[in-house]
Structure formats: C-alpha cells, structure tokens
Design an enzyme around this catalytic site. Structure first.
Site, PDB file in Angstrom:
ATOM      1  N   ASP A  36       0.857  -1.450   0.018  1.00 46.63           N
ATOM      2  CA  ASP A  36       0.076  -0.028   0.158  1.00 46.63           C
ATOM      3  C   ASP A  36       0.747   1.365  -0.010  1.00 46.63           C
ATOM      4  O   ASP A  36       0.470   2.284  -0.728  1.00 46.63           O
ATOM      5  CB  ASP A  36      -0.808   0.054   1.170  1.00 46.63           C
ATOM      6  CG  ASP A  36      -1.863  -1.034   1.090  1.00 46.63           C
ATOM      7  OD1 ASP A  36      -2.266  -1.568  -0.102  1.00 46.63           O
ATOM      8  OD2 ASP A  36      -2.666  -1.481   1.864  1.00 46.63           O
ATOM      9  N   SER A  81     -15.297 -22.923 -30.311  1.00 44.44           N
ATOM     10  CA  SER A  81     -15.712 -23.942 -29.274  1.00 44.44           C
ATOM     11  C   SER A  81     -15.344 -25.166 -29.456  1.00 44.44           C
ATOM     12  O   SER A  81     -14.868 -25.426 -30.669  1.00 44.44           O
ATOM     13  CB  SER A  81     -17.306 -24.162 -29.288  1.00 44.44           C
ATOM     14  OG  SER A  81     -17.938 -24.336 -30.204  1.00 44.44           O
ATOM     15  N   GLU A 112      -5.008 -30.450 -20.526  1.00 43.79           N
ATOM     16  CA  GLU A 112      -5.232 -29.457 -19.483  1.00 43.79           C
ATOM     17  C   GLU A 112      -6.787 -29.606 -18.702  1.00 43.79           C
ATOM     18  O   GLU A 112      -7.603 -30.165 -19.284  1.00 43.79           O
ATOM     19  CB  GLU A 112      -5.326 -28.229 -20.011  1.00 43.79           C
ATOM     20  CG  GLU A 112      -4.137 -27.952 -20.927  1.00 43.79           C
ATOM     21  CD  GLU A 112      -4.219 -26.752 -21.952  1.00 43.79           C
ATOM     22  OE1 GLU A 112      -5.159 -25.688 -21.599  1.00 43.79           O
ATOM     23  OE2 GLU A 112      -3.545 -26.498 -22.915  1.00 43.79           O
ATOM     24  N   LYS A 114     -10.216 -28.414 -17.515  1.00 43.22           N
ATOM     25  CA  LYS A 114     -11.248 -27.307 -18.198  1.00 43.22           C
ATOM     26  C   LYS A 114     -11.693 -26.750 -17.126  1.00 43.22           C
ATOM     27  O   LYS A 114     -12.463 -27.009 -16.484  1.00 43.22           O
ATOM     28  CB  LYS A 114     -12.284 -28.150 -18.998  1.00 43.22           C
ATOM     29  CG  LYS A 114     -12.885 -27.356 -19.844  1.00 43.22           C
ATOM     30  CD  LYS A 114     -13.838 -28.329 -20.870  1.00 43.22           C
ATOM     31  CE  LYS A 114     -14.635 -27.471 -21.577  1.00 43.22           C
ATOM     32  NZ  LYS A 114     -15.903 -26.840 -20.588  1.00 43.22           N
ATOM     33  N   ASP A 116     -13.863 -24.238 -15.007  1.00 42.87           N
ATOM     34  CA  ASP A 116     -15.524 -23.854 -15.165  1.00 42.87           C
ATOM     35  C   ASP A 116     -15.457 -22.169 -14.920  1.00 42.87           C
ATOM     36  O   ASP A 116     -15.960 -21.896 -13.782  1.00 42.87           O
ATOM     37  CB  ASP A 116     -16.195 -24.617 -14.143  1.00 42.87           C
ATOM     38  CG  ASP A 116     -17.826 -24.739 -14.756  1.00 42.87           C
ATOM     39  OD1 ASP A 116     -18.022 -24.224 -15.591  1.00 42.87           O
ATOM     40  OD2 ASP A 116     -18.607 -25.408 -13.859  1.00 42.87           O
ATOM     41  N   GLU A 174      -9.508 -18.332 -18.861  1.00 46.80           N
ATOM     42  CA  GLU A 174     -10.670 -18.513 -18.104  1.00 46.80           C
ATOM     43  C   GLU A 174     -10.719 -17.688 -16.650  1.00 46.80           C
ATOM     44  O   GLU A 174      -9.752 -17.918 -15.899  1.00 46.80           O
ATOM     45  CB  GLU A 174     -10.689 -19.869 -17.927  1.00 46.80           C
ATOM     46  CG  GLU A 174     -12.375 -20.433 -17.533  1.00 46.80           C
ATOM     47  CD  GLU A 174     -13.030 -20.859 -18.964  1.00 46.80           C
ATOM     48  OE1 GLU A 174     -12.623 -20.602 -19.984  1.00 46.80           O
ATOM     49  OE2 GLU A 174     -14.231 -21.229 -18.745  1.00 46.80           O
ATOM     50  N   TYR A 226      -4.503 -20.012 -21.235  1.00 50.05           N
ATOM     51  CA  TYR A 226      -4.506 -21.525 -21.970  1.00 50.05           C
ATOM     52  C   TYR A 226      -4.388 -21.459 -23.485  1.00 50.05           C
ATOM     53  O   TYR A 226      -4.079 -22.428 -24.239  1.00 50.05           O
ATOM     54  CB  TYR A 226      -5.475 -22.543 -21.740  1.00 50.05           C
ATOM     55  CG  TYR A 226      -6.946 -21.923 -21.760  1.00 50.05           C
ATOM     56  CD1 TYR A 226      -7.396 -21.749 -22.892  1.00 50.05           C
ATOM     57  CD2 TYR A 226      -7.555 -21.680 -20.615  1.00 50.05           C
ATOM     58  CE1 TYR A 226      -8.854 -21.376 -22.904  1.00 50.05           C
ATOM     59  CE2 TYR A 226      -8.839 -21.092 -20.493  1.00 50.05           C
ATOM     60  CZ  TYR A 226      -9.574 -21.049 -22.026  1.00 50.05           C
ATOM     61  OH  TYR A 226     -10.699 -20.727 -22.130  1.00 50.05           O
ATOM     62  N   LYS A 290      -5.256 -31.034 -26.665  1.00 47.04           N
ATOM     63  CA  LYS A 290      -5.121 -30.210 -27.696  1.00 47.04           C
ATOM     64  C   LYS A 290      -3.690 -31.314 -28.242  1.00 47.04           C
ATOM     65  O   LYS A 290      -2.776 -31.504 -27.661  1.00 47.04           O
ATOM     66  CB  LYS A 290      -4.522 -28.895 -27.485  1.00 47.04           C
ATOM     67  CG  LYS A 290      -5.748 -28.149 -26.920  1.00 47.04           C
ATOM     68  CD  LYS A 290      -5.152 -26.904 -26.492  1.00 47.04           C
ATOM     69  CE  LYS A 290      -6.360 -26.021 -25.612  1.00 47.04           C
ATOM     70  NZ  LYS A 290      -5.640 -24.998 -24.820  1.00 47.04           N
ATOM     71  N   LYS A 314     -15.852 -34.559 -21.093  1.00 45.62           N
ATOM     72  CA  LYS A 314     -16.780 -33.732 -20.008  1.00 45.62           C
ATOM     73  C   LYS A 314     -16.677 -34.727 -19.051  1.00 45.62           C
ATOM     74  O   LYS A 314     -16.658 -35.788 -18.904  1.00 45.62           O
ATOM     75  CB  LYS A 314     -17.943 -33.551 -20.620  1.00 45.62           C
ATOM     76  CG  LYS A 314     -18.125 -32.595 -21.978  1.00 45.62           C
ATOM     77  CD  LYS A 314     -17.858 -31.254 -21.411  1.00 45.62           C
ATOM     78  CE  LYS A 314     -19.109 -30.412 -20.875  1.00 45.62           C
ATOM     79  NZ  LYS A 314     -19.031 -29.004 -20.647  1.00 45.62           N
ATOM     80  N   CYS A 408     -41.368 -23.084  16.370  1.00 45.83           N
ATOM     81  CA  CYS A 408     -40.444 -24.122  16.190  1.00 45.83           C
ATOM     82  C   CYS A 408     -41.074 -25.468  16.033  1.00 45.83           C
ATOM     83  O   CYS A 408     -41.783 -25.840  16.958  1.00 45.83           O
ATOM     84  CB  CYS A 408     -39.457 -23.815  17.317  1.00 45.83           C
ATOM     85  SG  CYS A 408     -38.141 -25.201  17.378  1.00 45.83           S
ATOM     86  N   CYS A 411     -39.903 -27.007  19.479  1.00 43.26           N
ATOM     87  CA  CYS A 411     -40.372 -26.912  20.878  1.00 43.26           C
ATOM     88  C   CYS A 411     -41.318 -25.927  20.984  1.00 43.26           C
ATOM     89  O   CYS A 411     -41.938 -25.497  22.012  1.00 43.26           O
ATOM     90  CB  CYS A 411     -39.027 -26.193  21.568  1.00 43.26           C
ATOM     91  SG  CYS A 411     -38.602 -24.546  20.944  1.00 43.26           S
ATOM     92  N   CYS A 426     -35.341 -19.963  16.179  1.00 43.63           N
ATOM     93  CA  CYS A 426     -36.267 -20.347  17.228  1.00 43.63           C
ATOM     94  C   CYS A 426     -35.534 -19.491  18.473  1.00 43.63           C
ATOM     95  O   CYS A 426     -34.362 -19.228  18.663  1.00 43.63           O
ATOM     96  CB  CYS A 426     -35.870 -21.766  17.482  1.00 43.63           C
ATOM     97  SG  CYS A 426     -36.405 -22.282  19.386  1.00 43.63           S
ATOM     98  N   CYS A 431     -34.097 -24.703  23.460  1.00 40.19           N
ATOM     99  CA  CYS A 431     -34.701 -25.555  22.695  1.00 40.19           C
ATOM    100  C   CYS A 431     -33.871 -26.984  22.308  1.00 40.19           C
ATOM    101  O   CYS A 431     -32.789 -27.019  22.181  1.00 40.19           O
ATOM    102  CB  CYS A 431     -34.789 -25.022  21.183  1.00 40.19           C
ATOM    103  SG  CYS A 431     -35.455 -25.910  19.768  1.00 40.19           S
TER     104      CYS A 431
HETATM  105 ZN   LIG Z   1     -37.097 -24.423  19.120  1.00 42.38          ZN
END
Ligand SMILES: [Zn+2]
Length: 675
Positions: A36, A81, A112, A114, A116, A174, A226, A290, A314, A408, A411, A426, A431
């Site tokens: 900083d 794709s 590699e 993939k 997500d 990605e 990639y 690849k 997949k 609840c 109880c 609750c 309880c």
């Molecule tokens: Zn309760």
C-alpha cells in the site's frame, strides 16, 4: 524530470514484481502495508505529474467510471468452441481420427483441466494491456477492458523475463473464482440480504459483466491462461512452448498440465482429474486435449466451427433434475432455521442426493420454489447440495407454496426473523434442537473429538434428560449410561474413556467447541494465540477483541454476547471443573518459521505489549534488536513511530504494521524477501 520518470518506473516495477510474486509464484515478498505504501507513493507522483500516468499503471486496478452498456469487440481470430467427448469411447475415437488424419506416425497431446469459468481474450500492444473481451458468440464479444484491468493476476504490462515482447499479442484464458472465495462471497450476499450466486462460475460471470468496474475490483476474480490468438513477432512450434512462455510474460497457467501419447494416458489423466476434482480450489468440468505441434494443428485444420485437433472430455454432471417431496424447517445449534428440501433421491456424479438446502425464506421466494416442484439440484464437493432453480413448466397445479413456520417444529417456541438478517431463529435457548446441535458440534472431530459420541447417542442422552448442555457430558456415570437402550458394558466404558481423553485438549479446540456464533477453528487459533487462557478471553472487552487482527466487530460482539450470558459462563466453569486442561502447543523446529530473522519494533503497539511481541518472535526462532540496520529483516511499526521507521524506509527494509505482524505470526506465513 528524467529523475521523476525513473522513480515512477521503479515504483511500477516494484509493485508489478510484488503482484507477480503473489499471484503467479504464490510467494509473497512484501507485506500488504508495504504494498500500500508503494501504491500510495505512486499515486502521489501520478497526481503531481499527470503526464506520466499510463493505462498500465498498477494504480489503475481499482475500477473506473461506471458504463451505461458494454461495447462489442470483434475478435481478430474467432474463439472456437470445442467438440465434447462424453465417454472414453469418444476420447478413443478422437485419438484414432488424429492418428488417421496425420501423415506422421508420432504426435503428442497436451492435456489440461477445463476450468469452469468465463472465457476471455486479453489484447496487448507492445507489451501493454489495451483491451479485453468476453468470448461472446466466438466472433464478437463484450468489451470488458475496465473490469479485466481490476484482476490482479492479469498483467497490465508484460514482463520481458528472457522472452521477447510481441508487437501484438492475444491471450485467451478463463476467469474464475476460487471455491473458498465463492463461499465467502455468498455468505456476504446472504448477510446483506442479497441474492446468492448458484455456483462459482455464475459468480465469476456476474462479477465480470458488472457495468461498474469498482464492484468488479472488489470481487476475488482470478485467471488461468491457455490459448493463443494473434501473436506478431514471436512464433511457437508447439502448444507446450506457448504455455511455457505465458508465465514469463506474467500470465498464470494451470499447474496440472500433462503430455499424453496414448489413449490410455488420456484416460488416466481424465480419471485422475475427475478423482481430485472436489479437492481442487477451483471448479473444473472436464479435460481438454490439444495436439501439441502447431504445424500438425494447422494440417488437421477446422471443421465448420470446431478445431479437429482439440476435444473436451466432459466429467459427469454435477446437476440433476428431481422433485421436492417436502420442505422441513431444520433448527441449527444457534437456533437458526434452515429450510431443507427432501427430494426424490437422485444420483449426481455417483452420489445419491436426497436433501438439499434452500438457505432462507428470501432464497425460496426469489427462486419461487414450491413443495412438489421439479427442480435442478447441484452438488459440488463436500458442500451441501443446493437447489439451483425450479422448473415451473413442469407444474401440475398441486404444488404448495412454502413459508417458514412461526413456531419451532421441535419446541413450539416462537420463530422470529431478525430485522437485520435474512435468517429466522427459534427464540428458545433451551430448545432441544439447539441443545442437540450444540452438543454434536462440541463432540465433533474438529472440536473436542469425542470418539463414539455420534448424533444418535446425543439425541438419546438429551431426550432421556441425562444431559442439558455440553458440560453435563463430563459428569455422566457409567451406570447411568448402562440404563440406555442398546448400551452395553463395553460401549459405555469406551464413551467414558473417550470423554476422559478429550479433556486434554487445546484452548483453540475448546473455544471453537463452545459454538460461539461466527467462531470456527481458525478464529479459535487466533484467540488462543492472543489470550493463552480462557479467563482472559471471557473477561476481554469489546474494544480489546475488536482490535485483534481477524476479529471484526461482528465476531467481537458475538464473543461478548456469549460470555455475558450467565448460563454460558456456568457451563464453561463446569467444564473447567470437570478437569479440562490445555496443552500449550509445542513448537517444533519445523515450526520455527522465523528462524534467524531479526525484528525491530518501533512506536507504540496497541493490542499487545512489547514484551509479548518479543516472546512471539522468539517462540518462532527470531530475535529482536533495538536499532535498525541493514541486517534487520523486519521493522514493525506501531503508533507514532519516529526515526527508526524513516531509516527503515531509506534502507528499503520489510516494513509491516502491528496488525500484519500478528497476522504473520498467526498464519505462520512469511514475507520472504524484499523487492
Ligand atoms: Zn425450538
């Protein structure tokens, strides 16, 4: 003037190097304070000499003026794709097609993971990041330059680490969010009463497509690169060579990349990654293969919209469709009500799922979920499965809307929604559901680790009225246990034995076992390091707690609340009277992570005394000195620090705040070297 320019350049290089060490090499070299300080110094210079402010300056990562809408970008080379291989047969077919298609006998494939996330393209002109876009439809995408600039693992200026800088470079990658960061982000969203993200990919996509880049800057986005678009001035003969060049320019590359030469190796890689999938920090949904040689890639060429030289294998789906049979209000150990959907059992990725969390009423309303609805369920790793969305098209009219009951179910006490949070609770601290939950938590592996005390036994003990709180456990007699249904001599003795074993524990375990809201194992450790006795923690003021690094206002308040409750104090006293003792965590030589280092403290420390600070560094193998010299490794600056701080700055030593010092001690993470 040249002197100023050089100073600015030096600052930029220092900051970029620190970023590179932190994000690419995972080896931070300076403290956040020092970072900083450098950034602020650079900002000052840029303010005074605006003509030296450039778009690649690290000061430009904080986000800029919100946009009305994104402009579109046409990709120089389309982002294609990939074909999918859904099973091993299709992976073998792919291999056979390559073998048949190439004139040569030999070829290699690069495998590699993939990721997500969201595919993006980054464009560099003469080494400077000039624009970036989403994949879009592959031909055109959205111009999200402002947002990409805020991601600290994306270099704004390429490094020339033994590598040439292309006049034009397009790198594809990605953008993703780590699973842990995703959970934290969703917790924050829930606390703020905002909509949660269904999964890390949605969170990454939502963050990247913010019109206000200042919001994006606050999101924990990361990138793996990639693939290559245009590259003018540098050529590669293999994909692997390109992947090896990426880190030299400053791009993060996934570490799990391997070379495969046979279909068996491809399958092994696929199976290996699918097996470790849940353990990775980030989501992956498959494997990409690849052809390694660029000339072989060119020879194989494209089909209509997909390359012939690559395929995505997949993984099994993590989402399935099933029906909600019932929704139950489950009461946790803090009294919080979580609606749980009971599902028609469904197999997701090899695991049978029959329950899923619905989080809270707001989420149910937002997703418009009814009892009887068909829904999409998602499972990922150890996380509790969740309901992604309802499928209203499949409704028959017999579905019933759900509201959390105002009594609840355990109880029958009132259930009230706190105005400030999204949760219903609750209100009865006695309880049975809360008592059972808190005892189960107390006995769990990460807390007191009481072997043989599972959910069933806890329920039995509470229902029979033998225990009402965690301390009662240690006053159980074998004879009493023997009266329980299906409790034999041996299991009774085993339980008594494991209760006795659990009495020897650490302070951090006991702290997290108590079930103070918002306190887990990590904070237990932080508090142990800070207080070293339970009495001190119990008597600590809000201010004292709030000052501890890692303990915010919410945590400080919940500790305070917990120990102001007479019932809780009595329980703790009873626990200690039962003979619970604390091992002081022994320091092995391996733990002496500050071995041989020298510290200088200057100024007034506020949360610890000088002596305590000295003990801390000595405990981990370092020593303290009274004056700053070139040999000093770390200078910790308290309030009103004077000449020593000044001298440390001149000598370019590692400088850190008191907070950071304590963080370093608690996390045992070292800032290894100065820039
Ligand atoms: Zn309760």
């Amino acid at each position: 003037m040249d002197k100023i320019k050089n100073k600015i350049l030096k600052l930029k290089n220092q900051i970029n190097q620190a970023n590179h060490q932190y994000y690419i090499l995972d080896n931070p070299i300076i403290s956040d304070t020092q970072y900083d300080l450098l950034l602020r110094e650079l900002q000052e210079y840029e303010k005074t000499y605006p003509k030296y402010l450039t778009s690649d300056s690290p000061t430009q990562r904080v986000g800029s003026t919100p946009l009305k809408k994104f402009s579109t970008t046409t990709h120089r080379i389309p982002l294609l794709s990939l074909d999918n291989a859904m099973n091993t047969g299709e992976i073998r077919d792919f291999y056979a097609r390559i073998k048949k298609g190439l004139p040569e006998e030999s070829f290699e494939l690069i495998a590699e993971p993939k990721i997500d996330g969201l595919a993006v393209e980054l464009v560099y002109e003469n080494g400077i990041f000039v624009s970036g876009s989403t994949r879009g439809d592959g031909i055109t995408g959205e111009n999200i330059t402002q947002n990409l600039r805020t991601i600290r693992s994306i270099p704004l200026k390429l490094r020339d680490d033994k590598i040439q800088i292309p006049s034009l470079l397009e790198v594809r990658g990605e953008v993703y969010i780590n699973k842990k960061d995703f959970e934290k982000l969703n917790d924050r969203q829930l606390d703020a009463g905002k909509q949660i993200f269904a999964n890390p990919r949605n969170a990454a996509a939502g963050s990247l497509r913010q019109l206000n880049s200042k919001i994006t800057a606050k999101r924990p986005l990361k990138i793996f690169c990639y693939s290559l678009g245009t590259c003018t001035g540098v050529t590669f003969s293999t994909h692997l060579d390109f992947l090896k060049a990426l880190p030299k320019w400053g791009f993060p590359v996934n570490p799990l990349i391997e070379t495969c030469r046979t279909p068996e190796q491809m399958e092994n890689y696929h199976n290996k990654l699918e097996a470790i999938r849940d353990d990775l920090d980030y989501d992956i949904d498959g494997v990409v293969y690849k052809v390694n040689s660029i000339s072989q890639q060119k020879f194989l060429g494209l089909k209509s919209r997909t390359p012939r030289w690559a395929i995505a294998g997949k993984f099994k789906a993590q989402q399935e469709i099933t029906q909600i049979l019932e929704i139950e209000a489950s009461i946790g150990r803090t009294g919080a009500v979580t609606p749980v959907a009971h599902l028609k059992p469904v197999s997701i990725g090899g695991v049978t799922v029959s329950n899923a969390t619905l989080h809270n009423q707001d989420e149910i309303d937002r997703k418009d979920i009814h009892i009887g609805d068909w829904v999409i369920i998602q499972r990922a790793g150890d996380v509790i499965p969740q309901v992604v969305k309802a499928i209203p098209e499949r409704r028959t009219g017999n579905e019933i809307a759900y509201k959390i009951p105002n009594r609840c179910p355990i109880c029958n006490s009132q259930v009230i929604r706190d105005e400030k949070e999204a949760k219903h609770r609750c209100q009865n601290i006695n309880c049975p559901a809360q008592i059972k939950g808190s005892i189960q938590h107390f006995a769990s592996k990460n807390c007191m680790d009481i072997d043989g005390l599972g959910q069933k036994l806890v329920y039995q003990l509470v229902d029979e009225g033998l225990i009402n709180n965690v301390a009662d456990l240690y006053y159980l007699h074998k004879d009493t246990l023997l009266k329980l249904d299906r409790m034999g001599e041996k299991s009774a003795q085993n339980l008594i034995d494991s209760l006795n074993i659990s009495k020897k524990t650490s302070l951090s375990r006991l702290i997290s076992a108590l079930g103070i809201p918002n306190i887990g194992r990590h904070l237990g450790k932080v508090l142990e390091n800070h207080f070293e006795s339970l009495d001190k923690l119990m008597e600590a003021s809000f201010e004292q707690l709030n000052e501890i690094d890692g303990v915010g206002q919410i945590v400080a308040q919940s500790i305070k609340n917990f120990f102001s409750d007479e019932k809780n104090r009595l329980t703790v006293i009873k626990l200690l009277e039962a003979g619970i003792t604390f091992k002081t965590s022994e320091i092995s030589n391996d733990d002496k992570f500050l071995n041989g280092k020298t510290f200088v403290f200057t100024g007034t420390l506020t949360s610890i005394t000088r002596n305590e600070a000295k003990e801390m560094v000595e405990k981990y193998g370092a020593r303290t000195a009274s004056s700053v010299s070139k040999k000093t490794n770390y200078v910790v600056i308290g309030e009103n620090a004077g000449s020593k701080a000044e001298k440390a700055r001149k000598l370019e030593l590692n400088i850190m705040s008191e907070k950071e010092f304590i963080h370093m001690i608690n996390s045992r993470k070292i800032y290894s070297l100065k820039v």
